[in-house]
Scaffold this active site. Structure first.
Site, short mmCIF file in Angstrom:
data_model
loop_
_atom_site.label_atom_id
_atom_site.label_comp_id
_atom_site.label_asym_id
_atom_site.label_seq_id
_atom_site.Cartn_x
_atom_site.Cartn_y
_atom_site.Cartn_z
N HIS A 273 0.86 -1.18 0.00
CA HIS A 273 0.00 0.00 0.00
C HIS A 273 0.90 1.24 0.00
CE1 HIS A 273 -3.07 2.90 1.15
NE2 HIS A 273 -4.00 1.96 1.06
N ARG A 296 -6.95 10.17 0.01
CA ARG A 296 -6.67 10.63 -1.35
C ARG A 296 -7.95 10.70 -2.17
NH1 ARG A 296 -3.50 6.38 -3.32
NH2 ARG A 296 -3.61 5.28 -1.33
#
Length: 496
Positions: A273, A296
């Site tokens: 990740h 995000r």
């Protein structure tokens, strides 16, 4: 496809009129569910709707697994929370899977495509099951990396989605007379007689290391091995040595299943990740808190130490991670870590209030103003704000900006910043299974009496899992496994 979808719904709604009339079987036999994350809880909940006795085993001190920490949400398309027609979910899933699917032999490719079809077609039902039947708020929808449309559901406030979902299922099982949860109980062997799995051996559960035996069909929902850096990660991906992880250092259960003939697949496919929080007070911590992809998705951007953006933050996890390792400066620590800043404006932060309150409390993010940031960062933020406002195209191709609201950057403009680095997060490989959640052997035949769901399985995600599809696969295949084990128990154990 339509016929398969009908069969999924039929399986989910297996006639209670049939199973609820079953008299209780021999109390020595139960369905055994290994793992208490969402996959295990979904299987157990489904089993109890048919009045099937189930014992859940978990080696951890408390139930919930990694699912309870899930912070971005669960995918579903389309739903009343996101009613826009969405025929791209399957395509996004297949595209994200990459080479393991595209280069697979015809039979293997068909099997993988059926898994993708099952999980995407059943996603709407999974969201409604959790929201309508389990009472979980999933009304907020965001777009995550690798998705062509917003389809990742979470609550509008309060707890993160993993905690809300797991908490609701645990609460339902806590008072259920057909369910029992035993923590600190580590499965050491799967019992197989002739060609059928008939139970497990385990240690713990308050009795020290004395082995105990449980008889009955088995559902494995014990998760992956991304925290087993010195063991299974090192065995299958030695190139990832030295990376921190979001997982505790526990070995996977795949070898136990291989011992009874289960076929393993994609074991080398381990997802890194791109954003695990780098706690500046404890930079060398091997276990990191995940910086949720939703940060995000709601508008957050990633910056190098020179203040520049360098990637479309909503590309796949694999792509963003690759950009970080190629573009960012490395840090001088005991681990392999990179110097990247995550930045949100007030609009993006307010859309994730429950997350932000936790991150701020833990000191993983801090509130600041533009006046306190480097001029290079201020310039980048203004350029990004112009992109969001439609004044210019994004040089990195980003088209979705979540809830970012800042347009005119001033010295007093508020920002939230934190340091992030790539982390081991998820293992796409595991035991081979089919769209009925049955574990397959070396000849691709189902092993009688054995099902699996969640991260312990392999073949669904290929080389990259879409954010939000972990909770989804747990709910979809957990329920399928529960119904399959219920039918098997009814046929082979009632009255025994």
């Amino acid at each position: 496809m339509a016929r398969k979808l009908m069969s999924i719904r039929k399986l989910f709604k297996m006639s209670s009129a049939c199973l609820n009339q079953i008299p209780l079987s021999n109390p020595q036999a139960h369905v055994i569910v290994v793992g208490t994350g969402l996959a295990g809880l979904s299987a157990a909940t489904q089993l109890t709707t048919h009045n099937i006795p189930v014992i859940l085993l978990d080696r951890a001190d408390r139930p919930g697994g990694n699912s309870i920490k899930a912070s971005s949400g669960i995918n579903g398309a389309p739903t009343r929370f996101q009613p826009v027609p969405d025929d791209e979910f399957y395509n996004d899933t297949v595209r994200s899977a990459g080479k393991p699917l595209s280069t697979a032999a015809a039979e293997d490719r068909e099997r993988r495509e059926r898994l993708s079809s099952t999980v995407t077609n059943a996603s709407k039902d999974a969201v409604y099951w959790l929201s309508d039947e389990m009472g979980v708020d999933l009304s907020k929808v965001a777009q995550l990396g690798g998705h062509s449309k917003p389809r990742t559901h979470r609550g509008a406030g309060g707890k993160p989605p993993g905690a809300s979902i797991v908490g609701a299922l645990l609460e339902g099982l806590k008072s259920n007379p057909f369910a029992e949860i035993r923590t600190r109980s580590r499965v050491t062997k799967v019992l197989k007689e002739a060609r059928e799995v008939v139970g497990v051996e385990y240690v713990g559960g308050g009795d020290g290391e004395e082995a105990r035996t449980l008889r009955g069909p088995v559902v494995f929902a014990s998760g992956g091995f991304a925290g087993d850096v010195r063991g299974m990660v090192s065995k299958y991906r030695s190139d990832l040595a030295g990376l921190p992880s979001t997982n505790e250092a526990r070995e996977g259960s795949q070898p136990l299943l291989a011992d009874v003939g289960a076929r393993l697949t994609d074991m080398e496919e381990i997802q890194v990740h791109p954003t695990g929080f780098l706690d500046e007070k404890e930079q060398s911590a091997t276990v990191k808190f995940l910086a949720a992809e939703a940060l995000r998705g709601e508008g957050g951007i990633l910056l190098l130490n020179n203040g520049a953006r360098f990637v479309n933050e909503l590309q796949t996890r694999e792509h963003v991670t690759d950009a970080v390792t190629k573009s960012a400066s490395t840090l001088e620590t005991d681990l392999r870590q990179w110097d990247v800043t995550l930045l949100l404006d007030e609009g993006a932060a307010s859309a994730l209030d429950s997350h932000m309150q936790f991150y701020l409390w833990k000191g993983l993010m801090r509130k600041t103003t533009m006046a306190e940031l480097a001029q290079a960062v201020v310039n980048t933020v203004q350029e990004y704000a112009d992109v969001v406002s439609g004044k210019k195209a994004d040089p990195y191709g980003r088209e979705f900006f979540g809830n970012w609201t800042l347009s005119d950057v001033k010295p007093e403009s508020v920002a939230y910043v934190g340091k992030v680095t790539p982390v081991l997060h998820f293992t796409m490989g595991g035991v081979l299974f089919n769209d009925d959640s049955q574990v397959l052997d070396a000849e691709y035949e189902p092993i009688r009496g054995l099902w699996a769901a969640g991260e312990v399985t392999g073949g669904l995600h290929g080389q990259n899992r879409l954010g939000g599809s972990s909770l989804l696969e747990c709910a979809v295949f957990g329920r399928i496994a529960g119904n399959g084990a219920a039918a098997f128990y009814q046929q082979h154990y009632v009255g025994v």
